[in-house]
Design a protein around this motif. Structure first.
Motif, PDB file in Angstrom:
ATOM      1  N   PHE A   1       8.401  21.961  -2.441  1.00  0.00           N
ATOM      2  CA  PHE A   1       9.827  22.258  -2.392  1.00  0.00           C
ATOM      3  C   PHE A   1      10.639  21.149  -3.067  1.00  0.00           C
ATOM      4  O   PHE A   1      11.544  21.418  -3.856  1.00  0.00           O
ATOM      5  CB  PHE A   1      10.271  22.450  -0.944  1.00  0.00           C
ATOM      6  N   VAL A   2      10.319  19.889  -2.766  1.00  0.00           N
ATOM      7  CA  VAL A   2      11.055  18.767  -3.342  1.00  0.00           C
ATOM      8  C   VAL A   2      10.841  18.705  -4.851  1.00  0.00           C
ATOM      9  O   VAL A   2      11.797  18.511  -5.612  1.00  0.00           O
ATOM     10  CB  VAL A   2      10.629  17.440  -2.672  1.00  0.00           C
TER      11      VAL A   2
ATOM     12  N   GLN B   1       7.039   5.185   1.726  1.00  0.00           N
ATOM     13  CA  GLN B   1       8.418   4.880   2.106  1.00  0.00           C
ATOM     14  C   GLN B   1       8.550   4.702   3.617  1.00  0.00           C
ATOM     15  O   GLN B   1       9.264   3.816   4.081  1.00  0.00           O
ATOM     16  CB  GLN B   1       9.358   5.969   1.624  1.00  0.00           C
ATOM     17  N   LEU B   2       7.871   5.515   4.366  1.00  0.00           N
ATOM     18  CA  LEU B   2       7.901   5.382   5.817  1.00  0.00           C
ATOM     19  C   LEU B   2       7.279   4.053   6.252  1.00  0.00           C
ATOM     20  O   LEU B   2       7.808   3.368   7.129  1.00  0.00           O
ATOM     21  CB  LEU B   2       7.166   6.562   6.460  1.00  0.00           C
ATOM     22  N   ALA B   3       6.178   3.667   5.617  1.00  0.00           N
ATOM     23  CA  ALA B   3       5.533   2.393   5.955  1.00  0.00           C
ATOM     24  C   ALA B   3       6.420   1.203   5.601  1.00  0.00           C
ATOM     25  O   ALA B   3       6.513   0.240   6.376  1.00  0.00           O
ATOM     26  CB  ALA B   3       4.190   2.284   5.237  1.00  0.00           C
TER      27      ALA B   3
ATOM     28  N   GLN C   1       0.478  16.415  -8.217  1.00  0.00           N
ATOM     29  CA  GLN C   1       1.885  16.168  -7.892  1.00  0.00           C
ATOM     30  C   GLN C   1       2.113  16.190  -6.381  1.00  0.00           C
ATOM     31  O   GLN C   1       2.880  15.374  -5.855  1.00  0.00           O
ATOM     32  CB  GLN C   1       2.769  17.201  -8.576  1.00  0.00           C
ATOM     33  N   GLN C   2       1.470  17.097  -5.684  1.00  0.00           N
ATOM     34  CA  GLN C   2       1.597  17.135  -4.229  1.00  0.00           C
ATOM     35  C   GLN C   2       1.033  15.862  -3.601  1.00  0.00           C
ATOM     36  O   GLN C   2       1.633  15.296  -2.685  1.00  0.00           O
ATOM     37  CB  GLN C   2       0.878  18.364  -3.671  1.00  0.00           C
ATOM     38  N   HIS C   3      -0.106  15.418  -4.093  1.00  0.00           N
ATOM     39  CA  HIS C   3      -0.716  14.199  -3.555  1.00  0.00           C
ATOM     40  C   HIS C   3       0.187  12.992  -3.791  1.00  0.00           C
ATOM     41  O   HIS C   3       0.392  12.169  -2.890  1.00  0.00           O
ATOM     42  CB  HIS C   3      -2.093  13.962  -4.193  1.00  0.00           C
ATOM     43  N   LEU C   4       0.736  12.868  -4.991  1.00  0.00           N
ATOM     44  CA  LEU C   4       1.609  11.731  -5.293  1.00  0.00           C
ATOM     45  C   LEU C   4       2.912  11.783  -4.495  1.00  0.00           C
ATOM     46  O   LEU C   4       3.416  10.747  -4.046  1.00  0.00           O
ATOM     47  CB  LEU C   4       1.903  11.679  -6.790  1.00  0.00           C
ATOM     48  N   ALA C   5       3.456  12.976  -4.275  1.00  0.00           N
ATOM     49  CA  ALA C   5       4.671  13.104  -3.472  1.00  0.00           C
ATOM     50  C   ALA C   5       4.407  12.719  -2.022  1.00  0.00           C
ATOM     51  O   ALA C   5       5.202  12.001  -1.404  1.00  0.00           O
ATOM     52  CB  ALA C   5       5.208  14.528  -3.554  1.00  0.00           C
TER      53      ALA C   5
ATOM     54  N   LEU D   1      14.639   9.460   5.846  1.00  0.00           N
ATOM     55  CA  LEU D   1      15.308  10.681   5.383  1.00  0.00           C
ATOM     56  C   LEU D   1      14.653  11.218   4.114  1.00  0.00           C
ATOM     57  O   LEU D   1      14.571  12.429   3.913  1.00  0.00           O
ATOM     58  CB  LEU D   1      16.792  10.389   5.143  1.00  0.00           C
ATOM     59  N   GLN D   2      14.173  10.335   3.273  1.00  0.00           N
ATOM     60  CA  GLN D   2      13.510  10.760   2.045  1.00  0.00           C
ATOM     61  C   GLN D   2      12.023  11.018   2.239  1.00  0.00           C
ATOM     62  O   GLN D   2      11.438  11.842   1.547  1.00  0.00           O
ATOM     63  CB  GLN D   2      13.698   9.706   0.957  1.00  0.00           C
ATOM     64  N   SER D   3      11.386  10.303   3.151  1.00  0.00           N
ATOM     65  CA  SER D   3       9.931  10.420   3.282  1.00  0.00           C
ATOM     66  C   SER D   3       9.500  11.700   3.987  1.00  0.00           C
ATOM     67  O   SER D   3       8.441  12.246   3.655  1.00  0.00           O
ATOM     68  CB  SER D   3       9.366   9.206   4.016  1.00  0.00           C
ATOM     69  N   ILE D   4      10.274  12.188   4.925  1.00  0.00           N
ATOM     70  CA  ILE D   4       9.862  13.389   5.667  1.00  0.00           C
ATOM     71  C   ILE D   4       9.759  14.612   4.759  1.00  0.00           C
ATOM     72  O   ILE D   4       8.735  15.298   4.773  1.00  0.00           O
ATOM     73  CB  ILE D   4      10.794  13.615   6.875  1.00  0.00           C
TER      74      ILE D   4
END
Length: 171
Positions: A28-29, A55-57, A44-48, A17-20
């Motif tokens: 946006f996040v 998190q998905l892994a 920041q985009q790369h780190l997000a 739910l958080q990783s997508i």
């Protein structure tokens, strides 16, 4: 479904739910979590996105290593077998959830934004659930086949008079 499987699938769902959104819409996040609206830069985009994929892994590894998602056919695996990595996977993810709960709680106290509070509550719940699974979830107990009672109970500090009567002991 046993408690460890419930923990692994629900933790996988929470992390997904958080990783997508992190992987798909990092700008946006980031704009939701900053006090002033601004576009996220490339770092920041790369780190997000990296956090989202991580998190998905972690969620997928948890489901696989706890044995909740069997990798062999049911014919080959003995019934009732559990993965030897179950406790290790639950311990690692419990520590992960606990660290993120602390992190988001500190961020909430600093910024007073509701998103951090919701994250702290969610991560705190999964940290507590993981601790419960480590302490009580994988133990089947020592149940007597004859009486159905747990064999590890003792009479201290009170005596069990009914059990002693059934066994024929004098009080």
């Amino acid at each position: 479904m046993d408690s460890v499987s419930l923990y692994s699938f629900s933790s996988f769902g929470w992390l997904t739910l958080q990783s997508i959104p992190l992987a798909a819409w990092p700008t946006f996040v980031i704009s939701l979590l900053t006090p002033d609206f601004r576009h996220a830069d490339v770092v920041q985009q790369h780190l997000a996105r990296s956090l989202g994929f991580s998190q998905l892994a972690i969620g997928l590894l948890l489901v696989i290593l706890t044995g909740s998602l069997p990798l062999t056919s049911m014919v080959e695996s003995p019934s009732g077998s559990i993965s030897p990595f179950t406790n290790a996977a639950v311990l690692i993810t419990m520590l992960y959830h606990g660290a993120y709960a602390l992190n988001t709680w500190v961020q909430y106290n600093y910024t007073r934004q509701a998103g951090y509070l919701l994250g702290a509550i969610g991560y705190g719940f999964f940290a507590a659930f993981g601790l419960w699974c480590l302490l009580f979830g994988s133990d089947k107990g020592h149940i007597s086949k004859r009486t159905g009672a747990d064999k590890r109970t003792s009479g201290f500090p009170f005596k069990n008079a009914e059990a002693d009567k059934r066994r024929g002991k004098e009080l």
